[in-house]
Design an enzyme around this catalytic site. Structure first.
Site, PDB file in Angstrom:
ATOM      1  N   GLN A 143       0.889  -1.197  -0.018  1.00 32.24           N
ATOM      2  CA  GLN A 143       0.041   0.041  -0.131  1.00 32.24           C
ATOM      3  C   GLN A 143       0.754   1.270  -0.033  1.00 32.24           C
ATOM      4  O   GLN A 143       1.640   1.671   1.073  1.00 32.24           O
ATOM      5  CB  GLN A 143      -0.954   0.006   1.095  1.00 32.24           C
ATOM      6  N   SER A 146       1.172   6.279   2.644  1.00 30.76           N
ATOM      7  CA  SER A 146       1.671   7.467   3.611  1.00 30.76           C
ATOM      8  C   SER A 146       3.182   7.965   2.681  1.00 30.76           C
ATOM      9  O   SER A 146       3.571   7.536   2.043  1.00 30.76           O
ATOM     10  CB  SER A 146       2.084   6.988   4.627  1.00 30.76           C
ATOM     11  N   SER A 178       5.030  -1.044   4.254  1.00 31.18           N
ATOM     12  CA  SER A 178       5.028  -2.691   4.785  1.00 31.18           C
ATOM     13  C   SER A 178       5.241  -3.627   3.745  1.00 31.18           C
ATOM     14  O   SER A 178       4.447  -3.285   2.606  1.00 31.18           O
ATOM     15  CB  SER A 178       3.996  -3.087   5.711  1.00 31.18           C
ATOM     16  N   GLU A 261      -8.946  -1.816   5.430  1.00 29.87           N
ATOM     17  CA  GLU A 261      -8.053  -1.812   6.671  1.00 29.87           C
ATOM     18  C   GLU A 261      -8.645  -2.201   7.855  1.00 29.87           C
ATOM     19  O   GLU A 261      -7.803  -2.811   8.817  1.00 29.87           O
ATOM     20  CB  GLU A 261      -7.096  -0.866   6.287  1.00 29.87           C
ATOM     21  N   GLU A 388      -5.807   9.221  17.749  1.00 30.48           N
ATOM     22  CA  GLU A 388      -6.539  10.488  18.102  1.00 30.48           C
ATOM     23  C   GLU A 388      -7.518  10.502  16.887  1.00 30.48           C
ATOM     24  O   GLU A 388      -8.494  11.084  17.107  1.00 30.48           O
ATOM     25  CB  GLU A 388      -5.380  11.556  17.852  1.00 30.48           C
TER      26      GLU A 388
END
Length: 430
Positions: A143, A146, A178, A261, A388
């Site tokens: 994936q 990020s 990953s 996910e 958060e």
């Protein structure tokens, strides 16, 4: 006459008996002081050991697939069985009683996130090309979301895709990716229109991870392994038939991946690591360290056990909904939050009980072995969605609480919250 599910159970049992060995004891049974005491979340194996485990995982997935168990819920047109999520759960429960290779390197990201996204947004040609190869274990997917400056604020990504002929040229950097070093393909989000609002100028592509210009650089984790990677894309050519969804419509593709996910990570509470911080194992830890009569320690352990049971019941609620043909609401997101918190609390509890022996390998069973897990716990509260952000989404979209002061209502997460509703999916680490 046996029911359809009884026949399925018999079919699975026959397959497993023919291709695997039954465990000598149940996976959750505790045998303090016996066998290897290593406890880890992320792999810290040397490359040759890691590669051997990946090969074993692919081989076992191929065996599953050849016997009709590689993709139970998938459409038959693309190599699946066309069965239900309940069949998946039943199969997993039966397989847990056998000694089989760990297949997380394939299933967590490739089969749990990328496969469903290709199925939902890919053309028939793209589905035919990649889905059978993914679910048969032939290839692994990663994936590419990020970036150094775009993690939780995923819509702030800067990797660019520029039109060139009948394809695109990609340039940029991804991080925390990953299994990229094992992957044949990656799902990449790229900016295709910098003039549109940031979450509306993104397009999704399937990238060949072996293509010229793809540079994969492992990142060393403080626990010792290198499961994560930086991925640099330099003039990487991608044909337009490898685009998922419409041009500038990649945010919708990303939502599909994120929702899958959340369910994939949230249901991960079982397994060797989860059992290591469960009541039986930690009770034996207290006993071995002469703390079984310590009232304060017992109280903390009881609190942790109560939260662990609550998380298990939440997962059972999801299973009941699947059985009734319903889709779960926020359970997967809450389960993911609780799993990370329970694992962190349990590991810190063990560290306090063990004391200095945690950082010195004295050879004593069940002491130094906790180090790898302790060093991994900070990541657990980030991957699969930072705590958060997930708490904000659950608070606002599920509990109906007011938004935090100063939140920009134009934020891309406003659309994410509206789109996923009670599923509570937020941005993740890779």
């Amino acid at each position: 006459m046996p029911s359809e599910m009884d026949q399925f159970v018999a079919e699975v049992t026959t397959f497993l008996d023919a291709h695997a060995t039954r465990r000598a004891r149940a996976a959750e049974d505790v045998a303090w002081g016996e066998g290897e005491d290593r406890i880890t979340y992320f792999s810290t194996d040397p490359p040759e050991v890691e590669n051997a485990k990946v090969a074993a995982a692919k081989a076992w997935q191929h065996t599953r697939y050849d016997n009709g168990f590689g993709w139970l819920t998938g459409p038959t047109a693309f190599g699946g069985r066309g069965l239900t999520t309940l069949h998946d759960l039943v199969y997993d429960g039966l397989e847990a009683a056998y000694e089989v290779p760990e297949t997380g390197v394939l299933s967590l990201i490739g089969l749990g996130m990328i496969g469903p996204t290709i199925l939902a947004h890919g053309t028939d040609e793209l589905r035919q090309r990649y889905l059978p190869r993914l679910y048969s274990g032939e290839i692994i997917a990663c994936q590419l979301f990020s970036e150094p400056a775009a993690g939780s604020d995923l819509a702030g990504l800067e990797t660019k895709a520029v039109r060139e002929g009948d394809g695109w040229v990609l340039n940029g950097q991804k991080v925390w990716t990953s299994v990229a070093h094992h992957a044949a393909i990656g799902l990449a989000l790229c900016r295709t229109d910098p003039d549109k609002p940031k979450h509306r100028g993104i397009t999704a592509f399937i990238v060949d991870m072996t293509a010229p210009g793809v540079d994969i650089r492992p990142l060393r984790q403080m626990s010792g392994g290198s499961e994560f990677n930086e991925v640099f894309l330099t003039d990487v050519h991608v044909s337009d038939d490898h685009r998922l969804g419409p041009v500038d419509g990649g945010w919708g593709v990303a939502l599909t991946t994120l929702m899958n996910e959340r369910a994939s990570v949230g249901g991960e509470g079982a397994g060797p690591v989860g059992r290591a911080v469960a009541l039986p194992f930690l009770t034996e830890l207290l006993r071995a360290n002469g703390r079984l009569d310590d009232g304060a320690a017992r109280r903390r352990l009881a609190e942790l056990h109560a939260d662990t049971l609550a998380t298990e019941y939440l997962n059972h609620q999801m299973i009941r909904k699947f059985r009734a043909g319903e889709q779960p609401g926020p359970e997967a997101s809450v389960s993911k939050l609780m799993y990370a918190q329970n694992l962190t609390r349990g590991t810190h509890f063990a560290a306090e009980i063990i004391g200095p022996r945690l950082i010195a390998d004295t050879g004593a069973w069940g002491t130094y072995s906790w180090t790898e897990l302790l060093l991994s716990t900070p990541a657990l509260r980030i991957l699969g969605g930072t705590e958060e952000i997930m708490k904000n989404i659950l608070a606002e979209r599920v509990l109906g609480l007011p938004k935090e002061p100063g939140i920009d209502t134009r934020s891309p997460f406003r659309e994410l919250r509206r789109s996923v509703g009670s599923t509570g999916s937020g941005r993740s680490g890779e």
